[in-house]
Design a protein around this motif. Structure first.
Motif, PDB file in Angstrom:
ATOM      1  N   LYS A  10       0.835  -1.205   0.000  1.00  0.00           N
ATOM      2  CA  LYS A  10       0.000   0.000   0.000  1.00  0.00           C
ATOM      3  C   LYS A  10       0.869   1.255   0.000  1.00  0.00           C
ATOM      4  O   LYS A  10       0.616   2.195  -0.751  1.00  0.00           O
ATOM      5  N   ARG A  11       1.898   1.268   0.855  1.00  0.00           N
ATOM      6  CA  ARG A  11       2.805   2.424   0.913  1.00  0.00           C
ATOM      7  C   ARG A  11       3.521   2.615  -0.426  1.00  0.00           C
ATOM      8  O   ARG A  11       3.621   3.733  -0.935  1.00  0.00           O
ATOM      9  N   LYS A  21      -4.781   3.902  -9.732  1.00  0.00           N
ATOM     10  CA  LYS A  21      -4.812   2.826 -10.719  1.00  0.00           C
ATOM     11  C   LYS A  21      -4.660   1.442 -10.112  1.00  0.00           C
ATOM     12  O   LYS A  21      -4.968   0.451 -10.762  1.00  0.00           O
ATOM     13  N   VAL A  22      -4.162   1.365  -8.880  1.00  0.00           N
ATOM     14  CA  VAL A  22      -3.857   0.079  -8.254  1.00  0.00           C
ATOM     15  C   VAL A  22      -4.539   0.018  -6.899  1.00  0.00           C
ATOM     16  O   VAL A  22      -4.454   0.961  -6.108  1.00  0.00           O
ATOM     17  N   LEU A  41      -2.114 -10.753  -8.896  1.00  0.00           N
ATOM     18  CA  LEU A  41      -2.167  -9.521  -9.684  1.00  0.00           C
ATOM     19  C   LEU A  41      -3.295  -9.653 -10.694  1.00  0.00           C
ATOM     20  O   LEU A  41      -3.323 -10.585 -11.498  1.00  0.00           O
ATOM     21  N   TYR A  42      -4.220  -8.728 -10.634  1.00  0.00           N
ATOM     22  CA  TYR A  42      -5.378  -8.745 -11.512  1.00  0.00           C
ATOM     23  C   TYR A  42      -5.332  -7.497 -12.380  1.00  0.00           C
ATOM     24  O   TYR A  42      -4.968  -6.435 -11.866  1.00  0.00           O
ATOM     25  N   LEU A  63       3.475  -3.820 -11.546  1.00  0.00           N
ATOM     26  CA  LEU A  63       2.226  -3.053 -11.555  1.00  0.00           C
ATOM     27  C   LEU A  63       2.333  -1.759 -12.334  1.00  0.00           C
ATOM     28  O   LEU A  63       1.335  -1.261 -12.839  1.00  0.00           O
ATOM     29  N   ALA A  64       3.517  -1.194 -12.406  1.00  0.00           N
ATOM     30  CA  ALA A  64       3.693   0.094 -13.055  1.00  0.00           C
ATOM     31  C   ALA A  64       3.452  -0.024 -14.550  1.00  0.00           C
ATOM     32  O   ALA A  64       3.862  -0.993 -15.168  1.00  0.00           O
TER      33      ALA A  64
END
Length: 65
Positions: A10-11, A21-22, A41-42, A63-64
């Protein structure tokens, strides 16, 4: 260690400016407890098992955009 990993994710998401976005969310058992902690990861459908806090930067790269 799942709670610590979740908070670290989260941080990291917030610090990377990806919060809009995440979404990082906890879940119950995903039938992989023996391999845990686990990250899903979805929408890519990627499973990461045996995750530790030290894996957070690498997860963030996945994720980026």
């Amino acid at each position: 260690g799942g709670d610590k990993i979740c908070e670290a994710l989260k941080r990291a998401v917030k610090e990377a400016g990806l919060k809009s976005k995440v979404r990082v969310a906890r879940s119950g058992c995903l039938d992989l407890c023996e391999k845990g902690p686990n990250v899903f990861l979805y929408p890519s459908g990627r499973w990461l098992s045996g995750v530790s806090e030290s894996d957070v930067p690498e997860i963030l790269k996945k994720l980026a955009p």
